[in-house]
Design an enzyme around this catalytic site. Sequence first.
Site, PDB file in Angstrom:
ATOM      1  N   HIS A 139       1.022  -1.459   0.013  1.00  0.00           N
ATOM      2  CA  HIS A 139       0.448  -0.050  -0.660  1.00  0.00           C
ATOM      3  C   HIS A 139       0.424   0.802  -0.229  1.00  0.00           C
ATOM      4  CE1 HIS A 139      -3.540   1.935   1.670  1.00  0.00           C
ATOM      5  NE2 HIS A 139      -3.667   2.964   0.974  1.00  0.00           N
ATOM      6  N   GLU A 151       2.494   0.893   3.307  1.00  0.00           N
ATOM      7  CA  GLU A 151       2.172  -0.585   4.513  1.00  0.00           C
ATOM      8  C   GLU A 151       2.469  -2.059   4.233  1.00  0.00           C
ATOM      9  OE1 GLU A 151      -1.914   0.978   5.033  1.00  0.00           O
ATOM     10  OE2 GLU A 151      -1.752   0.582   7.099  1.00  0.00           O
TER      11      GLU A 151
HETATM   12  N1  LIG Z   1      -5.369   7.512  -4.986  1.00  0.00           N
HETATM   13  C1  LIG Z   1      -5.094   7.857  -4.143  1.00  0.00           C
HETATM   14  O1  LIG Z   1      -4.784   8.420  -2.912  1.00  0.00           O
HETATM   15  C2  LIG Z   1      -4.647   6.156  -3.206  1.00  0.00           C
HETATM   16  C3  LIG Z   1      -3.144   5.613  -2.032  1.00  0.00           C
HETATM   17  C4  LIG Z   1      -3.502   4.518  -1.683  1.00  0.00           C
HETATM   18  C5  LIG Z   1      -4.262   3.231  -2.281  1.00  0.00           C
HETATM   19  N2  LIG Z   1      -4.984   3.323  -3.861  1.00  0.00           N
HETATM   20  C6  LIG Z   1      -5.402   2.583  -4.244  1.00  0.00           C
HETATM   21  O2  LIG Z   1      -4.408   2.381  -5.590  1.00  0.00           O
HETATM   22  C7  LIG Z   1      -5.088   1.616  -6.945  1.00  0.00           C
HETATM   23  C8  LIG Z   1      -5.467   2.561  -7.909  1.00  0.00           C
HETATM   24  O3  LIG Z   1      -6.420   4.044  -7.424  1.00  0.00           O
HETATM   25  P1  LIG Z   1      -6.484   4.959  -7.809  1.00  0.00           P
HETATM   26  O4  LIG Z   1      -6.592   6.476  -7.601  1.00  0.00           O
HETATM   27  O5  LIG Z   1      -5.237   5.588  -8.984  1.00  0.00           O
HETATM   28  O6  LIG Z   1      -7.139   4.891  -9.229  1.00  0.00           O
HETATM   29  P2  LIG Z   1      -7.324   5.543 -10.464  1.00  0.00           P
HETATM   30  O7  LIG Z   1      -8.557   6.232 -11.170  1.00  0.00           O
HETATM   31  O8  LIG Z   1      -6.827   7.049 -11.255  1.00  0.00           O
HETATM   32  O9  LIG Z   1      -6.996   4.435 -11.337  1.00  0.00           O
HETATM   33  C9  LIG Z   1      -7.027   3.326 -11.961  1.00  0.00           C
HETATM   34  C10 LIG Z   1      -6.536   2.967 -13.116  1.00  0.00           C
HETATM   35  O10 LIG Z   1      -6.575   1.318 -13.557  1.00  0.00           O
HETATM   36  C11 LIG Z   1      -7.492   1.131 -14.488  1.00  0.00           C
HETATM   37  N3  LIG Z   1      -8.250  -0.251 -14.430  1.00  0.00           N
HETATM   38  C12 LIG Z   1      -8.977  -0.343 -14.541  1.00  0.00           C
HETATM   39  N4  LIG Z   1      -9.441  -1.811 -14.717  1.00  0.00           N
HETATM   40  C13 LIG Z   1      -8.127  -1.612 -15.234  1.00  0.00           C
HETATM   41  C14 LIG Z   1      -7.873  -3.527 -15.490  1.00  0.00           C
HETATM   42  N5  LIG Z   1      -9.108  -4.488 -15.955  1.00  0.00           N
HETATM   43  N6  LIG Z   1      -6.831  -3.255 -15.889  1.00  0.00           N
HETATM   44  C15 LIG Z   1      -5.980  -2.385 -16.328  1.00  0.00           C
HETATM   45  N7  LIG Z   1      -6.217  -1.257 -15.613  1.00  0.00           N
HETATM   46  C16 LIG Z   1      -7.437  -1.131 -15.384  1.00  0.00           C
HETATM   47  C17 LIG Z   1      -7.868   2.883 -14.981  1.00  0.00           C
HETATM   48  O11 LIG Z   1      -8.342   2.425 -17.227  1.00  0.00           O
HETATM   49  C18 LIG Z   1      -6.753   3.450 -14.530  1.00  0.00           C
HETATM   50  O12 LIG Z   1      -6.401   4.320 -15.391  1.00  0.00           O
HETATM   51  C19 LIG Z   1      -7.206   1.761  -5.617  1.00  0.00           C
HETATM   52  O13 LIG Z   1      -6.928   0.370  -5.138  1.00  0.00           O
HETATM   53  C20 LIG Z   1      -6.786   2.860  -4.421  1.00  0.00           C
HETATM   54  O14 LIG Z   1      -7.533   1.951  -3.380  1.00  0.00           O
HETATM   55  C21 LIG Z   1      -5.850   4.821  -3.940  1.00  0.00           C
END
Ligand SMILES: NC(=O)c1ccc[n+]([C@@H]2O[C@H](COP(=O)([O-])OP(=O)(O)OC[C@H]3O[C@@H](n4cnc5c(N)ncnc54)[C@H](O)[C@@H]3O)[C@@H](O)[C@H]2O)c1
Length: 296
Positions: A139, A151
Amino acid sequence: MKKIAVIGSGTMGNGIAHTFALQGFLVNLVDISETSLQKGISTITKNLDRQVAKETITEQQKLATLANITTFTSLEEGVSSVELVVEAATENLELKLAIFRDLDKYTSADTLLASNTSSISITKIASVTSRPDKVIGMHFMNPVPLMKLVEIIRGYSTSDVVTKTIIDLSIALQKAPVEVNDYPGFIANRILMPMINEAISSLYEGVAGVSEIDTVMKLGMAHPMGPLQLADFIGLDVCLSILRVLQDGFGNPKYAPCPLLVNMVTAGKLGVKSGEGFYSWTHGTKELVISDRFSK
Ligand SMILES: NC(=O)c1ccc[n+]([C@@H]2O[C@H](COP(=O)([O-])OP(=O)(O)OC[C@H]3O[C@@H](n4cnc5c(N)ncnc54)[C@H](O)[C@@H]3O)[C@@H](O)[C@H]2O)c1
């Protein structure tokens, strides 16, 4: 370990790819959307330019980092020869289970599978693979190239050797890994989300206004930003969904989301990404302007 794949090139995926590639790893960046991949590469380039301008890296390191990243829209091609996959696709249980079923099919049996999920159970994700001992949570925090913490979440069956490998790898990335067990919200969100929820409840009950609540936490507790501003940055929909995971996972009413948070998400006031939350963000994110709804 030399070759890894990152699934998803959004906010977190491009930061994770940037971080690995800068340390010399060959990174296959996979996304279903070509537009998202292009946006990811352009964000990585901009962020590397900023590091060059600050003289934390050289122009040569920037070029080498970009050369270490290859993009793919096919999951099968992107993960076929890697030793580790870090999944950072959209936070959705069914989507992640489908991706991990495919990863189990398309990678060699000794490839380690990590997820960057904020709230989904690593044990649940691991259960759809034939190698739950090799599935782990990694994480990262946003923005990934700057934030030190990773994490490390041990699922119920994650092995000691896999945990140690991922901890050592995080140190090689110049991060600070912290090992935690797989229970709802892990540690970061289990503590952060109730604080944000309590700040929203204090506003809802009229104890104090937006600026007062955030100022108390900034000046009194030395937080770099107040909990309401932070909630706007994270996304109020994301905060709500993590609180629901805590509420369902523990069955404890203390995690019930504040009705104001529920209302704001229903009304589409999601924070920075929608232009309005507790603050108004239509003019950018540098200046703090309280949204009309909460200004006195
Ligand atoms: N944004 C934050 O602050 C944060 C912090 C820690 C953890 N996270 C976790 O990180 C992960 C991503 O979050 P994010 O904020 O980057 O989301 P985001 O929406 O910015 O990006 C997600 C990406 O995943 C892609 N995607 C969707 N389905 C897919 C598939 N089947 N194969 C490949 N790519 C696919 C989308 O096209 C998109 O580009 C989540 O699990 C979220 O909980 C986010």
